[in-house]
Design an enzyme around this catalytic site. Structure first.
Site, mmCIF file in Angstrom:
data_model
loop_
_atom_site.group_PDB
_atom_site.id
_atom_site.type_symbol
_atom_site.label_atom_id
_atom_site.label_comp_id
_atom_site.label_asym_id
_atom_site.label_seq_id
_atom_site.Cartn_x
_atom_site.Cartn_y
_atom_site.Cartn_z
ATOM 1 N N ILE A 64 17.143 21.545 11.664
ATOM 2 C CA ILE A 64 17.394 21.405 13.098
ATOM 3 C C ILE A 64 18.638 22.237 13.371
ATOM 4 O O ILE A 64 19.646 22.121 12.673
ATOM 5 C CB ILE A 64 17.587 19.929 13.518
ATOM 6 N N SER A 65 18.541 23.138 14.326
ATOM 7 C CA SER A 65 19.612 24.105 14.541
ATOM 8 C C SER A 65 20.913 23.443 14.973
ATOM 9 O O SER A 65 20.925 22.366 15.578
ATOM 10 C CB SER A 65 19.202 25.138 15.603
ATOM 11 N N GLN A 66 22.000 24.121 14.670
ATOM 12 C CA GLN A 66 23.327 23.729 15.143
ATOM 13 C C GLN A 66 23.304 23.646 16.675
ATOM 14 O O GLN A 66 22.746 24.524 17.337
ATOM 15 C CB GLN A 66 24.328 24.788 14.685
#
Length: 221
Positions: A64-66
């Site tokens: 899950i992206s930053q």
């Protein structure tokens, strides 16, 4: 189904302050980040990590992206409430949920079947209605083209012609392009039938975009 408590909302407000401090200015993007409960995408044991400005593993070799990356890409899209947007790489579904806060017309495609199934289940559980597809996102989604905006949430070796061809005139593609270890964020605007402008932004590190116009999984280290 998880709950969204006052303490979670406070943690999101603190996260939004961090994003403002890092230069995110689009108020709709910041409001979307503040609205979407990021901890819903985490196991309960990892609640504290949910509101740190960091990427986090979600299984299947994906992340899950930053939050800053999600906000940065979404801001580059210049998304409008009437836009039809295509997301390449559904992943956990978090970026899709942020997009849905700004426009209801979100199409999202995921290459990895277990992640796709998990995201679809998540959307149904929480009463969300993006148009979901399983397949090779590097080829876009031509059956539903054209799109006003396209966002790619995986690193590509180059800009797929199949994607820019699915943009409306005036449409925007945001995509990280480069090698395995680092990619440059690009914003490509379709200014005419065969005319495009390209802007370069900061370096990021994404998981690889797999598929016909992406990386061959057998060639990755």
């Amino acid at each position: 189904m998880q709950t969204d408590l006052y303490k979670h909302k406070g943690m999101r407000r603190a996260l939004v302050k961090q994003l403002r401090d890092k230069g995110i200015r689009d108020e709709r993007v910041l409001a979307a980040i503040e609205t979407v409960p990021r901890h819903f995408f985490f196991e309960k044991a990892f609640l504290e990590q949910a509101y740190q400005d960091k990427a986090f593993p979600i299984g299947e070799g994906q992340t899950i992206s930053q939050p800053y990356t999600v906000a940065f890409q979404t801001e580059l899209l210049r998304l409008q409430p009437t836009d039809k947007v295509l997301e390449i790489g559904t992943g956990s579904g978090y970026q899709c949920c942020v997009l849905l806060q700004i426009t209801p017309k979100v199409y999202t495609i995921e290459y990895n079947k277990p992640l796709y199934d998990k995201a679809v289940k998540f959307f149904k559980t929480y009463g969300l209605f993006p148009h979901t597809f399983h397949g090779d996102g590097s080829q876009g989604l031509p059956a539903h083209a054209p799109y006003d905006k396209i966002i790619v949430t995986a690193g590509a070796p180059g800009v797929p012609k199949t994607l820019v061809s699915q943009l409306n005139i005036g449409g925007i593609l945001v995509i990280p392009v480069g090698g395995e270890s680092s990619q440059k964020m690009l914003r490509i605007t379709r200014t005419g039938e065969n005319e495009f402008t390209q802007e370069e932004f900061a370096d990021f590190k994404f998981v690889p975009l797999l598929g016909k116009s992406g990386w061959d999984s057998s060639s990755l280290s």
